[in-house]
Structures are given as C-alpha cells and as structure tokens.
Design a protein around this motif. Structure first.
Motif, PDB file in Angstrom:
ATOM      1  N   PRO A  23       0.833  -1.207   0.000  1.00  0.00           N
ATOM      2  CA  PRO A  23       0.000   0.000   0.000  1.00  0.00           C
ATOM      3  C   PRO A  23       0.866   1.254   0.000  1.00  0.00           C
ATOM      4  CG  PRO A  23       0.001  -0.986   2.173  1.00  0.00           C
ATOM      5  CD  PRO A  23       0.748  -1.921   1.266  1.00  0.00           C
ATOM      6  N   GLU A  24       0.397   2.276  -0.697  1.00  0.00           N
ATOM      7  CA  GLU A  24       1.071   3.572  -0.690  1.00  0.00           C
ATOM      8  C   GLU A  24       0.456   4.392   0.443  1.00  0.00           C
ATOM      9  OE1 GLU A  24       0.559   5.063  -4.693  1.00  0.00           O
ATOM     10  OE2 GLU A  24       2.564   4.352  -5.187  1.00  0.00           O
ATOM     11  N   LEU A  25       1.178   4.493   1.515  1.00  0.00           N
ATOM     12  CA  LEU A  25       0.691   5.192   2.702  1.00  0.00           C
ATOM     13  C   LEU A  25       1.486   6.468   2.909  1.00  0.00           C
ATOM     14  CD1 LEU A  25       0.495   2.113   5.088  1.00  0.00           C
ATOM     15  CD2 LEU A  25      -1.360   3.113   3.752  1.00  0.00           C
ATOM     16  N   SER A  26       0.845   7.445   3.530  1.00  0.00           N
ATOM     17  CA  SER A  26       1.541   8.679   3.874  1.00  0.00           C
ATOM     18  C   SER A  26       1.115   9.094   5.274  1.00  0.00           C
ATOM     19  CB  SER A  26       1.237   9.785   2.863  1.00  0.00           C
ATOM     20  OG  SER A  26      -0.134  10.079   2.883  1.00  0.00           O
ATOM     21  N   ALA A  27       2.039   9.694   5.979  1.00  0.00           N
ATOM     22  CA  ALA A  27       1.759  10.154   7.336  1.00  0.00           C
ATOM     23  C   ALA A  27       1.031  11.498   7.270  1.00  0.00           C
ATOM     24  CB  ALA A  27       3.064  10.317   8.114  1.00  0.00           C
ATOM     25  N   PRO A  28       0.177  11.774   8.253  1.00  0.00           N
ATOM     26  CA  PRO A  28      -0.480  13.073   8.271  1.00  0.00           C
ATOM     27  C   PRO A  28       0.544  14.182   8.513  1.00  0.00           C
ATOM     28  CG  PRO A  28      -0.952  11.879  10.287  1.00  0.00           C
ATOM     29  CD  PRO A  28      -0.215  10.944   9.378  1.00  0.00           C
ATOM     30  N   GLU A  29       0.207  15.382   8.071  1.00  0.00           N
ATOM     31  CA  GLU A  29       1.101  16.514   8.233  1.00  0.00           C
ATOM     32  C   GLU A  29       1.296  16.824   9.713  1.00  0.00           C
ATOM     33  OE1 GLU A  29       0.965  21.173   7.125  1.00  0.00           O
ATOM     34  OE2 GLU A  29       0.359  19.772   5.556  1.00  0.00           O
ATOM     35  N   ALA A  30       2.540  17.036  10.111  1.00  0.00           N
ATOM     36  CA  ALA A  30       2.847  17.324  11.516  1.00  0.00           C
ATOM     37  C   ALA A  30       2.371  18.729  11.879  1.00  0.00           C
ATOM     38  CB  ALA A  30       4.347  17.206  11.748  1.00  0.00           C
ATOM     39  N   PRO A  31       1.815  18.892  13.077  1.00  0.00           N
ATOM     40  CA  PRO A  31       1.355  20.221  13.487  1.00  0.00           C
ATOM     41  C   PRO A  31       2.536  21.165  13.692  1.00  0.00           C
ATOM     42  CG  PRO A  31       1.187  18.693  15.319  1.00  0.00           C
ATOM     43  CD  PRO A  31       1.580  17.888  14.109  1.00  0.00           C
ATOM     44  N   GLN A  32       2.310  22.449  13.448  1.00  0.00           N
ATOM     45  CA  GLN A  32       3.329  23.471  13.613  1.00  0.00           C
ATOM     46  C   GLN A  32       3.116  24.163  14.956  1.00  0.00           C
ATOM     47  OE1 GLN A  32       5.835  23.844  11.343  1.00  0.00           O
ATOM     48  NE2 GLN A  32       4.903  22.076  10.374  1.00  0.00           N
ATOM     49  N   ILE A  33       3.607  23.540  16.012  1.00  0.00           N
ATOM     50  CA  ILE A  33       3.415  24.068  17.361  1.00  0.00           C
ATOM     51  C   ILE A  33       4.777  24.479  17.903  1.00  0.00           C
ATOM     52  CG2 ILE A  33       2.617  23.545  19.691  1.00  0.00           C
ATOM     53  CD1 ILE A  33       0.806  21.400  18.373  1.00  0.00           C
ATOM     54  N   GLY A  34       4.871  25.742  18.331  1.00  0.00           N
ATOM     55  CA  GLY A  34       6.123  26.258  18.863  1.00  0.00           C
ATOM     56  C   GLY A  34       6.142  26.243  20.379  1.00  0.00           C
ATOM     57  N   ILE A  35       7.014  27.074  20.944  1.00  0.00           N
ATOM     58  CA  ILE A  35       7.227  27.086  22.384  1.00  0.00           C
ATOM     59  C   ILE A  35       5.966  27.481  23.145  1.00  0.00           C
ATOM     60  CG2 ILE A  35       8.121  29.440  22.380  1.00  0.00           C
ATOM     61  CD1 ILE A  35      10.002  28.567  24.650  1.00  0.00           C
ATOM     62  N   TRP A  36       5.202  28.444  22.616  1.00  0.00           N
ATOM     63  CA  TRP A  36       4.015  28.912  23.332  1.00  0.00           C
ATOM     64  C   TRP A  36       2.926  27.848  23.335  1.00  0.00           C
ATOM     65  CZ3 TRP A  36       5.771  32.632  25.997  1.00  0.00           C
ATOM     66  CH2 TRP A  36       6.706  33.519  25.465  1.00  0.00           C
ATOM     67  N   GLY A  37       2.751  27.166  22.221  1.00  0.00           N
ATOM     68  CA  GLY A  37       1.783  26.085  22.162  1.00  0.00           C
ATOM     69  C   GLY A  37       2.163  24.932  23.073  1.00  0.00           C
ATOM     70  N   ASN A  38       3.462  24.635  23.150  1.00  0.00           N
ATOM     71  CA  ASN A  38       3.926  23.572  24.034  1.00  0.00           C
ATOM     72  C   ASN A  38       3.739  23.942  25.502  1.00  0.00           C
ATOM     73  OD1 ASN A  38       4.756  21.526  22.227  1.00  0.00           O
ATOM     74  ND2 ASN A  38       6.560  22.747  21.707  1.00  0.00           N
ATOM     75  N   ARG A  39       3.997  25.194  25.834  1.00  0.00           N
ATOM     76  CA  ARG A  39       3.775  25.638  27.220  1.00  0.00           C
ATOM     77  C   ARG A  39       2.295  25.553  27.580  1.00  0.00           C
ATOM     78  NH1 ARG A  39       7.654  30.966  28.058  1.00  0.00           N
ATOM     79  NH2 ARG A  39       9.622  29.856  27.875  1.00  0.00           N
ATOM     80  N   HIS A  40       1.443  25.953  26.649  1.00  0.00           N
ATOM     81  CA  HIS A  40       0.005  25.892  26.902  1.00  0.00           C
ATOM     82  C   HIS A  40      -0.455  24.440  27.042  1.00  0.00           C
ATOM     83  CE1 HIS A  40      -4.079  27.346  27.035  1.00  0.00           C
ATOM     84  NE2 HIS A  40      -4.418  26.518  26.051  1.00  0.00           N
TER      85      HIS A  40
END
Length: 123
Positions: A23-40
């Motif tokens: 099967p031709e599989l692809s991973a979903p696009e990774a979220p673009q979360i920076g330092i502020w999103g990680n802290r939250h």
C-alpha cells in the motif's frame, strides 16, 4: 501484472514491488506548534486535565495549540515593538552602544514574555 491497483472499498492504492503489492501510505502533516503552544499544552495537562482530554479525544488539540502559538507570537512581537518605541530604544542606540541596546532589548523581551504567558498561555 499491473504496476498499480486500487482497492475502492478501502480507498487504498497499491504498488507492485517484485511479486508483492504494497500500500502507498503517507503520514499526516505534523502540526506546527512552537514554544508557546507547548507551554500551553503543559498547562492544560497539569491544571485543566478535563479540557485537555476533551480536545485531545475530539481531535482539536493541535489546532487549538497552533492558534495559541500564533496569538502568542503576534502579541510578543507587538509588545516588544511598542515597549522599545515607548522607551526610546532606536537604531541610533544600537549603532552607538550595542551592549546597552542588547541589555535593554533583553529586558523588554523578558517583560513581554511574562505578559504573553499571563495573557495567552496560562489562561
């Protein structure tokens, strides 16, 4: 044998490799979360676990964290610009006394980061 076949029921496309179809599989696009999103995210996990679990199980956590990260970056940029202007920190100071300019800009950045944390990240 055909190079590609499609399984209409499963919605997958298969490619012939040697004697086998893979099967031709692809991973979903990774979220673009920076330092502020990680802290939250850490804040939600520790202090609001129910909200965290609801967003995580509903598939809305990454979008929420990306939004928080974007809001925090915009606020930080605006605060640093406004504070520097209010305190008279100019390019002339940067040219004449770089050490003083860096010291004052670092102070502004730290104060702006505290405001961003209080107003956006830890709410």
């Amino acid at each position: 044998m055909e190079q590609y076949i499609t399984d209409e029921h499963a919605g997958l496309r298969y490619k012939l490799v040697g004697d086998y179809y893979f099967p031709e599989l692809s991973a979903p696009e990774a979220p673009q979360i920076g330092i502020w999103g990680n802290r939250h995210c850490d804040y939600l996990r520790k202090h609001k676990p129910l909200d965290y679990e609801v967003m995580l199980s509903g598939g809305k956590l990454n979008a929420h964290l990306e939004n928080i990260d974007r809001q925090a970056e915009e606020l930080l940029s605006q605060l640093v610009t406004d504070m520097a202007e209010h305190e008279g920190i100019t390019e002339a100071l940067k040219e004449s006394n770089q050490i003083e300019w860096v010291r004052r800009m670092n102070g502004i950045r730290h104060r702006a980061e505290e405001i961003v944390c209080r107003e956006v990240v830890y709410t």
